[in-house]
Design a protein around this motif. Structure first.
Motif, PDB file in Angstrom:
ATOM      1  N   THR A  47     -15.704  -0.636 -61.584  1.00 24.39           N
ATOM      2  CA  THR A  47     -16.242   0.159 -60.477  1.00 24.39           C
ATOM      3  C   THR A  47     -15.613  -0.232 -59.156  1.00 24.39           C
ATOM      4  OG1 THR A  47     -18.343   0.305 -61.667  1.00 24.39           O
ATOM      5  CG2 THR A  47     -18.369   0.876 -59.336  1.00 24.39           C
ATOM      6  N   TRP A  48     -15.445  -1.515 -58.920  1.00 22.44           N
ATOM      7  CA  TRP A  48     -14.828  -1.995 -57.684  1.00 22.44           C
ATOM      8  C   TRP A  48     -13.398  -1.484 -57.564  1.00 22.44           C
ATOM      9  CZ3 TRP A  48     -14.430  -7.935 -56.245  1.00 22.44           C
ATOM     10  CH2 TRP A  48     -14.079  -8.038 -54.892  1.00 22.44           C
ATOM     11  N   GLY A  49     -12.655  -1.537 -58.661  1.00 20.82           N
ATOM     12  CA  GLY A  49     -11.269  -1.047 -58.629  1.00 20.82           C
ATOM     13  C   GLY A  49     -11.186   0.436 -58.336  1.00 20.82           C
ATOM     14  N   ILE A  50     -12.093   1.221 -58.949  1.00 19.67           N
ATOM     15  CA  ILE A  50     -12.093   2.670 -58.716  1.00 19.67           C
ATOM     16  C   ILE A  50     -12.443   2.987 -57.270  1.00 19.67           C
ATOM     17  CG2 ILE A  50     -13.219   4.829 -59.332  1.00 19.67           C
ATOM     18  CD1 ILE A  50     -13.577   3.670 -62.166  1.00 19.67           C
ATOM     19  N   LEU A  51     -13.433   2.286 -56.717  1.00 18.62           N
ATOM     20  CA  LEU A  51     -13.836   2.538 -55.336  1.00 18.62           C
ATOM     21  C   LEU A  51     -12.768   2.125 -54.344  1.00 18.62           C
ATOM     22  CD1 LEU A  51     -17.566   1.360 -55.456  1.00 18.62           C
ATOM     23  CD2 LEU A  51     -16.746   3.702 -55.224  1.00 18.62           C
ATOM     24  N   LEU A  52     -12.005   1.090 -54.672  1.00 18.43           N
ATOM     25  CA  LEU A  52     -10.969   0.603 -53.766  1.00 18.43           C
ATOM     26  C   LEU A  52      -9.709   1.457 -53.808  1.00 18.43           C
ATOM     27  CD1 LEU A  52     -10.488  -1.798 -51.810  1.00 18.43           C
ATOM     28  CD2 LEU A  52      -9.470  -3.043 -53.734  1.00 18.43           C
TER      29      LEU A  52
ATOM     30  N   GLY B 202      -4.709   2.751 -52.761  1.00 19.00           N
ATOM     31  CA  GLY B 202      -3.766   3.391 -53.663  1.00 19.00           C
ATOM     32  C   GLY B 202      -3.914   2.847 -55.076  1.00 19.00           C
ATOM     33  N   TRP B 203      -3.710   3.722 -56.064  1.00 17.64           N
ATOM     34  CA  TRP B 203      -3.869   3.305 -57.451  1.00 17.64           C
ATOM     35  C   TRP B 203      -2.811   2.294 -57.877  1.00 17.64           C
ATOM     36  CZ3 TRP B 203      -8.076   4.278 -60.294  1.00 17.64           C
ATOM     37  CH2 TRP B 203      -8.926   5.303 -59.872  1.00 17.64           C
ATOM     38  N   ASP B 204      -1.688   2.243 -57.159  1.00 18.09           N
ATOM     39  CA  ASP B 204      -0.636   1.283 -57.502  1.00 18.09           C
ATOM     40  C   ASP B 204      -0.748   0.002 -56.696  1.00 18.09           C
ATOM     41  OD1 ASP B 204      -0.058   2.438 -55.087  1.00 18.09           O
ATOM     42  OD2 ASP B 204       2.083   2.773 -55.506  1.00 18.09           O
ATOM     43  N   SER B 205      -1.820  -0.157 -55.955  1.00 25.44           N
ATOM     44  CA  SER B 205      -2.040  -1.373 -55.188  1.00 25.44           C
ATOM     45  C   SER B 205      -2.217  -2.568 -56.129  1.00 25.44           C
ATOM     46  CB  SER B 205      -3.288  -1.228 -54.305  1.00 25.44           C
ATOM     47  OG  SER B 205      -3.754  -2.491 -53.871  1.00 25.44           O
ATOM     48  N   PRO B 206      -1.613  -3.737 -55.808  1.00 24.38           N
ATOM     49  CA  PRO B 206      -1.783  -4.919 -56.670  1.00 24.38           C
ATOM     50  C   PRO B 206      -3.248  -5.288 -56.879  1.00 24.38           C
ATOM     51  CG  PRO B 206      -0.022  -5.276 -55.077  1.00 24.38           C
ATOM     52  CD  PRO B 206      -0.672  -3.991 -54.699  1.00 24.38           C
ATOM     53  N   TRP B 207      -4.064  -5.147 -55.820  1.00 24.79           N
ATOM     54  CA  TRP B 207      -5.478  -5.490 -55.954  1.00 24.79           C
ATOM     55  C   TRP B 207      -6.181  -4.543 -56.917  1.00 24.79           C
ATOM     56  CZ3 TRP B 207      -7.791  -9.806 -55.149  1.00 24.79           C
ATOM     57  CH2 TRP B 207      -7.358 -10.684 -54.137  1.00 24.79           C
ATOM     58  N   VAL B 208      -5.906  -3.252 -56.795  1.00 23.09           N
ATOM     59  CA  VAL B 208      -6.532  -2.273 -57.682  1.00 23.09           C
ATOM     60  C   VAL B 208      -6.107  -2.505 -59.122  1.00 23.09           C
ATOM     61  CG1 VAL B 208      -6.680   0.180 -58.257  1.00 23.09           C
ATOM     62  CG2 VAL B 208      -6.807  -0.549 -55.870  1.00 23.09           C
ATOM     63  N   LEU B 209      -4.799  -2.714 -59.327  1.00 22.58           N
ATOM     64  CA  LEU B 209      -4.303  -2.965 -60.683  1.00 22.58           C
ATOM     65  C   LEU B 209      -4.903  -4.238 -61.263  1.00 22.58           C
ATOM     66  CD1 LEU B 209      -0.528  -2.011 -60.228  1.00 22.58           C
ATOM     67  CD2 LEU B 209      -2.310  -0.703 -61.396  1.00 22.58           C
TER      68      LEU B 209
ATOM     69  N   ALA C 159      -1.019  14.927 -40.873  1.00 22.57           N
ATOM     70  CA  ALA C 159      -1.268  13.711 -40.103  1.00 22.57           C
ATOM     71  C   ALA C 159      -0.521  12.546 -40.735  1.00 22.57           C
ATOM     72  CB  ALA C 159      -2.768  13.411 -40.063  1.00 22.57           C
ATOM     73  N   PRO C 160      -0.251  11.482 -39.961  1.00 19.92           N
ATOM     74  CA  PRO C 160       0.377  10.284 -40.525  1.00 19.92           C
ATOM     75  C   PRO C 160      -0.474   9.704 -41.646  1.00 19.92           C
ATOM     76  CG  PRO C 160       0.368  10.200 -38.128  1.00 19.92           C
ATOM     77  CD  PRO C 160      -0.475  11.369 -38.516  1.00 19.92           C
ATOM     78  N   PRO C 161       0.126   8.952 -42.592  1.00 18.62           N
ATOM     79  CA  PRO C 161      -0.613   8.442 -43.754  1.00 18.62           C
ATOM     80  C   PRO C 161      -1.871   7.665 -43.398  1.00 18.62           C
ATOM     81  CG  PRO C 161       1.747   8.108 -44.041  1.00 18.62           C
ATOM     82  CD  PRO C 161       1.559   8.615 -42.647  1.00 18.62           C
ATOM     83  N   GLY C 162      -1.790   6.784 -42.394  1.00 20.85           N
ATOM     84  CA  GLY C 162      -2.963   5.983 -42.039  1.00 20.85           C
ATOM     85  C   GLY C 162      -4.114   6.829 -41.545  1.00 20.85           C
TER      86      GLY C 162
END
Length: 511
Positions: A224-229, A234-241, A438-441
């Motif tokens: 759940t934490w990974g999905i919310l983050l 981004g799904w390719d983020s090291p933390w999410v992975l 708009a810019p990505p951020g």
């Protein structure tokens, strides 16, 4: 037979019957307070955000903290009920739920609210596990199937009245009034239901399967934490992975632990029954065609389209009111039609309602939303009225308690995961729609704010984009989301139709 002797023999039977219905009354009262606070908090999310502040991610934990703790300890709570007493655990759960509800009335910050919502989840798991185990022992055969169907219908009643009750309470006493109502219902269950319950326990109980409980909880939290983050990083983020891989490893560990345990929390051999597997699909399907809408639609109506809490609650009644009637009708129709056919038909109807709703844009008249919402509610009500009874009828009698625990865990854990996935998907669709403007951020922040129902903050993050432009992008993203939910519901209908197929209905076989 001597009339006096016959009367004396009948008295214990009548006493047992009265005790059984006392258990049913207590558990159904407790079953009302869980959905009322669940959907009530969804309606109150914009008001909570206005008073306590917090990011969209932090506000999402007002629901997810409850779902995580509830779903992760439900099976362990069932083991505790068997060992220490079903009435005792049920009473403890209801009392703790009431006390935590009162504490939520006085929270000073969003952090404290989320922490206490986690405590509410633990209490709800204890109440539901103890109550379900008590019901499984108090009733047998067809009566057990009927009372578990009634339990599911009671949840539907709570969901039906939750939105409008929450709207009235927020309008007149603020969002904290929702938790007062939960405490009052818990008090009724303790005062009128619990004294009529009899204690029961399993003499062969061998304690909580702590390795299984901890590994399952870890898997659920990390997932759940990974999905919310993911929408933020981004799904390719090291933390999410890392979180998602950790969840997969924890799930693997859970399976290994359960296969080696002498008395496992989850008896994996139950999944050898194809009909049992099919039953587990039903709560997952209703998560995507019904439950997630109970959370997302109030946020859309209040935060994006500007409805008042009362008006949004009245509109939500179109979705939830069929739960007052359709589950009972499903039980009646089950005398002539198989549960599998009725459930798959209901999911097909709900899928049609989702497609219809996807064609309704923000700003259209409220009455135009009523009809697709009614169709979704009608379709969802068919499997809703049958799946609780099915969960204990598709396995041998001696495994009914375990089957009920697995089914309840699938339902609650599935709701938490489904909600996290759907919110992440909506945020992703919104970010995709805003990416070219708009810019990505800035587009990322605006998408998260808009997914959380904060149109004003999203407009402030993108001052170059008009409110009408934001509404158009939101409408497209929400429409695409509903169509994804429609596809999931259609696939579930197919699986249910195959897994719960009955060549001939039992009633016909007796003819």
């Amino acid at each position: 037979m001597n009339p006096e002797l016959e009367l004396s023999l009948g008295q214990p039977a009548r006493a047992r019957e009265r005790a059984s219905y006392g258990v049913l009354a207590a558990v159904c009262l407790a079953a009302l307070m869980l959905p009322l606070t669940f959907v009530g908090v969804a309606v109150a999310t914009p008001a909570i955000g206005r008073e306590l502040g917090g990011s969209p991610l932090a506000l999402s934990w007002t629901t997810n903290a409850f779902m995580l703790t509830f779903g992760s300890v439900l099976m362990a709570a069932g083991t505790l009920a068997d060992e220490y007493g079903r009435k005792r655990l049920f009473s403890l759960g209801v009392a703790l739920f009431g006390l935590s509800s009162l504490a939520l009335v006085f929270v000073p910050s969003l952090l404290w609210l989320n922490l206490l919502r986690g405590v509410q989840g633990l209490a709800g798991a204890a109440a539901l596990a103890g109550g379900s185990a008590a019901l499984a022992q108090a009733f047998e055969g067809p009566a057990r199937t009927r009372v578990f169907s009634l339990l599911g219908t009671t949840f539907g009643v709570g969901l039906a009245f939750g939105p409008i009750l929450a709207g009235v309470l927020i309008e007149h006493s603020g969002w904290r009034g929702i938790f007062v109502s939960g405490a009052l219902i818990g008090g009724l269950a303790l005062g009128f239901g619990v004294p009529r319950m009899e204690e029961s326990r399993d003499p062969e109980a061998r304690g909580v399967d702590w390795p299984g409980t901890l590994s399952f909880t870890l898997a659920l939290v990390l997932l759940t934490w990974g999905i919310l983050l993911a929408p933020q990083s981004g799904w390719d983020s090291p933390w999410v992975l890392l979180l998602l891989v950790g969840a997969l490893l924890a799930l693997g560990l859970f399976i290994v632990v359960e296969r080696r345990a002498f008395r496992p929390m989850l008896d994996l051999s139950l999944f050898r029954y194809p009909r049992f597997v099919g039953v587990q699909v039903l709560p997952i399907a209703t998560c995507y065609c019904y439950v997630v809408l109970l959370i997302l639609l109030p946020i859309r109506f209040i935060g994006v389209e500007g409805y008042s809490e009362i008006d949004a609650g009245i509109l939500m009644m179109a979705l939830s009111a069929p739960m007052l009637v359709v589950p009972f009708a499903a039980g009646w129709l089950n005398r002539w039609f198989s549960a599998g056919n009725l459930s798959s038909l209901g999911l097909l109807v709900a899928a049609g309602g989702l497609f219809w709703l996807s064609r309704i844009e923000p700003g259209q008249a409220a009455v135009e939303r009523v009809w697709p919402l009614l169709v979704i509610g009608l379709g969802s009500g068919l499997p809703w009225g049958l799946m609780d009874g099915l969960s204990v009828s598709v396995v041998p009698k001696e495994r009914a308690g375990m089957a009920s625990g697995i089914f309840s865990t699938t339902r609650v854990a599935g709701e938490g995961i489904a909600l996290a996935l759907v919110v992440a998907l909506l945020a992703g669709l919104l970010q995709h729609g805003l990416a070219s403007l708009a810019p990505p951020g800035e587009s990322l922040l605006a998408a998260r704010q808009l997914a959380g129902g904060d149109l004003a903050a999203s407009a402030g993050s993108l001052p170059t984009l008009s409110r009408e432009g934001l509404l158009h992008i939101y409408s497209q993203a929400f429409s695409q989301l509903l169509q994804v939910l429609m596809v999931i519901t259609l696939l579930a209908a197919l699986v249910v139709r195959v897994a719960l197929h009955e060549p001939r209905h039992p009633c016909q076989a007796r003819d």
